[in-house]
Design a protein around this motif. Structure first.
Motif, PDB file in Angstrom:
ATOM      1  N   ALA A   1      31.655  57.430  23.091  1.00  0.00           N
ATOM      2  CA  ALA A   1      32.340  56.780  22.195  1.00  0.00           C
ATOM      3  C   ALA A   1      32.757  57.419  21.036  1.00  0.00           C
ATOM      4  CB  ALA A   1      31.206  55.680  21.489  1.00  0.00           C
TER       5      ALA A   1
ATOM      6  N   PRO B   1      31.985  44.860  22.850  1.00  0.00           N
ATOM      7  CA  PRO B   1      32.732  46.031  21.946  1.00  0.00           C
ATOM      8  C   PRO B   1      31.987  47.296  21.813  1.00  0.00           C
ATOM      9  CG  PRO B   1      32.430  43.821  21.030  1.00  0.00           C
ATOM     10  CD  PRO B   1      31.804  43.811  21.880  1.00  0.00           C
ATOM     11  N   GLU B   2      30.594  47.255  22.106  1.00  0.00           N
ATOM     12  CA  GLU B   2      29.897  48.706  22.157  1.00  0.00           C
ATOM     13  C   GLU B   2      30.023  49.376  23.306  1.00  0.00           C
ATOM     14  OE1 GLU B   2      28.647  45.397  21.414  1.00  0.00           O
ATOM     15  OE2 GLU B   2      26.585  45.376  22.275  1.00  0.00           O
ATOM     16  N   ASP B   3      30.883  49.000  24.520  1.00  0.00           N
ATOM     17  CA  ASP B   3      31.279  49.614  25.674  1.00  0.00           C
ATOM     18  C   ASP B   3      32.575  50.577  25.378  1.00  0.00           C
ATOM     19  OD1 ASP B   3      30.346  46.709  27.576  1.00  0.00           O
ATOM     20  OD2 ASP B   3      29.005  48.418  27.164  1.00  0.00           O
ATOM     21  N   THR B   4      33.130  50.218  24.323  1.00  0.00           N
ATOM     22  CA  THR B   4      34.296  51.099  23.982  1.00  0.00           C
ATOM     23  C   THR B   4      33.987  52.434  24.282  1.00  0.00           C
ATOM     24  OG1 THR B   4      35.229  49.081  22.660  1.00  0.00           O
ATOM     25  CG2 THR B   4      35.862  51.455  22.339  1.00  0.00           C
TER      26      THR B   4
ATOM     27  N   ARG C   1      30.082  58.212  29.460  1.00  0.00           N
ATOM     28  CA  ARG C   1      31.035  57.764  28.455  1.00  0.00           C
ATOM     29  C   ARG C   1      31.041  58.612  27.207  1.00  0.00           C
ATOM     30  NH1 ARG C   1      28.859  51.515  27.787  1.00  0.00           N
ATOM     31  NH2 ARG C   1      26.842  51.921  26.551  1.00  0.00           N
TER      32      ARG C   1
ATOM     33  N   GLN D   1      40.392  55.639  28.949  1.00  0.00           N
ATOM     34  CA  GLN D   1      39.799  54.851  27.663  1.00  0.00           C
ATOM     35  C   GLN D   1      39.660  53.286  27.968  1.00  0.00           C
ATOM     36  OE1 GLN D   1      39.610  55.980  24.383  1.00  0.00           O
ATOM     37  NE2 GLN D   1      38.674  53.927  24.105  1.00  0.00           N
ATOM     38  N   VAL D   2      38.495  53.015  27.746  1.00  0.00           N
ATOM     39  CA  VAL D   2      38.210  51.570  27.553  1.00  0.00           C
ATOM     40  C   VAL D   2      37.924  51.138  26.275  1.00  0.00           C
ATOM     41  CG1 VAL D   2      36.472  49.983  28.551  1.00  0.00           C
ATOM     42  CG2 VAL D   2      37.137  51.616  29.945  1.00  0.00           C
ATOM     43  N   THR D   3      38.717  49.976  25.927  1.00  0.00           N
ATOM     44  CA  THR D   3      38.430  49.531  24.589  1.00  0.00           C
ATOM     45  C   THR D   3      38.182  47.900  24.748  1.00  0.00           C
ATOM     46  OG1 THR D   3      40.187  50.992  23.718  1.00  0.00           O
ATOM     47  CG2 THR D   3      39.718  49.236  22.370  1.00  0.00           C
ATOM     48  N   VAL D   4      37.030  47.551  24.068  1.00  0.00           N
ATOM     49  CA  VAL D   4      36.644  45.982  24.187  1.00  0.00           C
ATOM     50  C   VAL D   4      36.612  45.484  22.750  1.00  0.00           C
ATOM     51  CG1 VAL D   4      35.013  44.498  24.883  1.00  0.00           C
ATOM     52  CG2 VAL D   4      35.324  46.501  25.936  1.00  0.00           C
ATOM     53  N   SER D   5      37.870  44.568  22.506  1.00  0.00           N
ATOM     54  CA  SER D   5      37.966  44.004  21.183  1.00  0.00           C
ATOM     55  C   SER D   5      38.695  42.789  21.199  1.00  0.00           C
ATOM     56  CB  SER D   5      38.950  45.097  20.413  1.00  0.00           C
ATOM     57  OG  SER D   5      39.296  44.705  19.013  1.00  0.00           O
TER      58      SER D   5
ATOM     59  N   SER E   1      42.548  47.985  27.659  1.00  0.00           N
ATOM     60  CA  SER E   1      41.935  47.260  26.510  1.00  0.00           C
ATOM     61  C   SER E   1      41.767  45.649  27.027  1.00  0.00           C
ATOM     62  CB  SER E   1      42.958  46.946  25.350  1.00  0.00           C
ATOM     63  OG  SER E   1      43.282  48.288  24.666  1.00  0.00           O
TER      64      SER E   1
END
Length: 115
Positions: free
Chosen positions: A40, A87-90, A38, A110-114, A11
């Motif tokens: 989403a 964030p859209e790369d999550t 990926r 898991q990749v979370t961009v926030s 994250s």
């Protein structure tokens, strides 16, 4: 038996960076085009980046200039350096051959961009 094991997801805040790793066993990556994909939440799995055996790379338009795929044939490993994350790369990120093989999918990372 082919195994592709992804790692490196985390994250992060927008603008951050991650480096994903995919270690292969059961196949020699030197003879394959390799890709990072990926998926989403609620979306379809899409190809993000691919690299040919000769080093030619192609990227999804939305990640051009931010992501870079590389490979280390001696380590039988593929990498995805991700910079300026949005964030859209999550998503869950997977590696696979290109074209993909349905029997090669691993668990993903898991990749979370926030913020």
């Amino acid at each position: 038996q082919v195994q592709l094991v992804e790692s490196g997801g985390n994250s992060v805040q927008p603008g951050g960076s991650l480096n994903l790793t995919c270690v292969a066993s059961g196949i020699m990556l030197t003879i394959y085009q390799m890709g990072w994909y990926r998926q989403a939440p609620g979306g379809q799995r899409e190809l993000v980046a691919r690299r040919s055996t000769g080093g030619v790379t192609n990227y999804l338009d939305s990640v051009k200039g931010r992501f870079a795929i590389s490979r280390d044939n001696l380590k039988n490993t593929v990498y995805l350096q991700m910079n300026s994350l949005k964030p859209e790369d999550t998503a869950v990120y997977y590696c696979n051959t290109f074209p993909k093989r349905d029997d090669y999918w691993g668990q993903g990372t898991q990749v979370t961009v926030s913020s």
